[in-house]
Design an enzyme around this catalytic site. Structure first.
Site, PDB file in Angstrom:
ATOM      1  N   LYS A  49      -6.121 -55.485  -6.539  1.00  0.00           N
ATOM      2  CA  LYS A  49      -7.505 -55.173  -6.188  1.00  0.00           C
ATOM      3  C   LYS A  49      -7.608 -54.195  -5.022  1.00  0.00           C
ATOM      4  CE  LYS A  49      -8.653 -57.867  -9.551  1.00  0.00           C
ATOM      5  NZ  LYS A  49      -7.460 -58.652  -9.819  1.00  0.00           N
ATOM      6  N   TYR A 263      -8.206 -69.661 -18.861  1.00  0.00           N
ATOM      7  CA  TYR A 263      -8.132 -68.947 -17.584  1.00  0.00           C
ATOM      8  C   TYR A 263      -7.826 -69.917 -16.438  1.00  0.00           C
ATOM      9  CZ  TYR A 263      -9.248 -66.291 -13.465  1.00  0.00           C
ATOM     10  OH  TYR A 263      -9.156 -65.685 -12.239  1.00  0.00           O
ATOM     11  N   TYR A 289      -2.073 -64.954 -13.421  1.00  0.00           N
ATOM     12  CA  TYR A 289      -1.952 -63.622 -14.026  1.00  0.00           C
ATOM     13  C   TYR A 289      -0.494 -63.207 -14.270  1.00  0.00           C
ATOM     14  CZ  TYR A 289      -6.853 -63.002 -12.602  1.00  0.00           C
ATOM     15  OH  TYR A 289      -8.211 -63.136 -12.439  1.00  0.00           O
TER      16      TYR A 289
HETATM   17  C1  LIG Z   1      -7.288 -59.394 -11.114  1.00  0.00           C
HETATM   18  C2  LIG Z   1      -5.858 -59.571 -11.368  1.00  0.00           C
HETATM   19  C3  LIG Z   1      -5.258 -59.106 -12.552  1.00  0.00           C
HETATM   20  C4  LIG Z   1      -6.021 -58.512 -13.683  1.00  0.00           C
HETATM   21  O1  LIG Z   1      -6.546 -57.257 -13.421  1.00  0.00           O
HETATM   22  P1  LIG Z   1      -7.896 -56.851 -14.158  1.00  0.00           P
HETATM   23  O2  LIG Z   1      -8.186 -55.507 -13.652  1.00  0.00           O
HETATM   24  O3  LIG Z   1      -8.907 -57.886 -13.787  1.00  0.00           O
HETATM   25  O4  LIG Z   1      -7.630 -56.876 -15.637  1.00  0.00           O
HETATM   26  C5  LIG Z   1      -3.892 -59.249 -12.700  1.00  0.00           C
HETATM   27  N1  LIG Z   1      -3.158 -59.847 -11.759  1.00  0.00           N
HETATM   28  C6  LIG Z   1      -3.687 -60.320 -10.624  1.00  0.00           C
HETATM   29  C7  LIG Z   1      -2.794 -60.978  -9.652  1.00  0.00           C
HETATM   30  C8  LIG Z   1      -5.064 -60.200 -10.393  1.00  0.00           C
HETATM   31  O5  LIG Z   1      -5.580 -60.693  -9.258  1.00  0.00           O
END
Ligand SMILES: *Cc1c(COP(=O)(O)O)cnc(C)c1O
Length: 333
Positions: A49, A263, A289
């Site tokens: 992010k 999720y 993730y």
């Molecule tokens: C937000 C996030 C993702 C996914 O990215 P998106 O742009 O939302 O698809 C992947 N890994 C981590 C650790 C994240 O925080």
């Protein structure tokens, strides 16, 4: 437009390293696995992010915003990095944090990202499941506007065309690293959620005219819905560059076989992937993730889809801060 024409503030630690995972590659007896370390972007324990926020914060500042408002899960890495970026630029931050799976574990509710949100000075609104976050976001923005403030609304995951620019930029960075190191990769694998990371990456590779098949491992939705979301944001992102680029079917690919129950709920393959990479490489993945994405990569290698002689890149999007919220997924005491 060129990528450097878009307003951007710079705080991320870039370029992130691109390095081999030798012991993991050896243990799986398959392709050479390399990792693009976007877990090391520097902002409040790092993660993907930060790249998006460089463009979002620049836009917020250009619009004279004084408060950022964004939604996410209680263990949202996006919320944590938004709170940190807000602190760094002297903005207020209000987070709408949803407990979408009705978790009761106090570690989940208060540790990991939730702890850091508070430390960065964000105001946190904790919500149960079944809330319409988009509606609440627009109502919250309206409320701040009525109060005479200048709120800047960031969608979930920072995934709009402005946020996706962070990953257009990452694609350019990666292509120049690959060329400098005289490497080639058969594929790049990443976790895909709110779609901005994959969309930006795919758009950037297209703009760079660099062929690198990209596979998004889903963390919640079905592959079909995810592909639709990623495709649409990729096209919107390409559109702001005013370049006439066609998107093929094969450019946007997602796989939802490693999501598990949903999720934020790690599958047994997620836990195995996290343990394996931690023990073999001293590298921390996360339960929401990157652990799911790595579980997919490991399975592709075990099934022989990716094999010896190939080289595969794994985009590590961060998230290990959430490990502290997920202790109970690893240890029962
Ligand atoms: C937000 C996030 C993702 C996914 O990215 P998106 O742009 O939302 O698809 C992947 N890994 C981590 C650790 C994240 O925080």
């Amino acid at each position: 437009m060129k990528i450097n024409d878009f307003p951007r503030v710079r705080f991320a630690h870039l370029p992130t390293p691109l390095e081999p995972l030798k012991r993991l590659s050896k243990a799986l007896d398959g392709p050479e696995i390399w990792v693009k370390r976007d877990d090391c972007t520097g902002l409040s324990t790092g993660g993907n992010k930060a790249r998006k926020l460089e463009y979002l914060i620049a836009d917020a500042i250009a619009k004279n915003a004084d408060i950022l408002v964004t939604p996410g899960a209680i263990q949202s890495n996006h919320a944590r990095q938004t709170a940190a970026a807000a602190a760094r630029y002297g903005l207020k931050c209000h987070l709408l944090l949803e407990n979408g799976q009705d978790f009761e574990d106090p570690m989940y509710l208060t540790n990991g990202n939730a702890l850091l949100d508070e430390l960065h000075g964000a105001t946190c609104e904790y919500l149960g499941s079944g809330i319409d976050l988009e509606l609440l976001l627009s109502n919250t923005v309206a409320k701040y506007t009525t109060a005479g403030m200048k709120p800047y609304s960031i969608p979930i995951g920072g995934s709009n065309t402005i946020g996706a620019l962070g990953y257009v930029n990452c694609a350019f960075e990666l292509v120049s690293q690959i060329k400098e190191m005289a490497l080639t990769f058969e594929h790049i694998i990443l976790a895909t959620g709110s779609a901005g990371t994959q969309a930006g990456l795919v758009a950037g590779l297209k703009l760079a005219q660099y062929e690198l098949p990209t596979l998004g491992m889903c963390v919640s939705r079905s592959a079909q819905v995810q592909q639709t979301n990623v495709r649409s944001l990729t096209m919107d992102t390409l559109a702001i560059f005013d370049e006439d680029i066609e998107l093929d079917e094969k450019d946007v690919v997602a796989n939802s076989d490693y999501v598990g129950e949903g999720y934020g709920i790690p599958a047994s393959s997620t836990i195995e992937a996290i343990r394996m990479v931690a023990e073999l490489e001293g590298l921390l993945l996360d339960p929401v993730y990157s652990g799911k994405a790595m579980a997919g990569l490991i399975d592709y290698i075990r099934k022989g889809i990716f094999k010896k002689g190939q080289r595969i890149a794994f985009l590590h999007t961060g998230g290990s801060t959430a490990l502290f919220a997920y202790r109970s997924s690893f240890y029962s005491d």
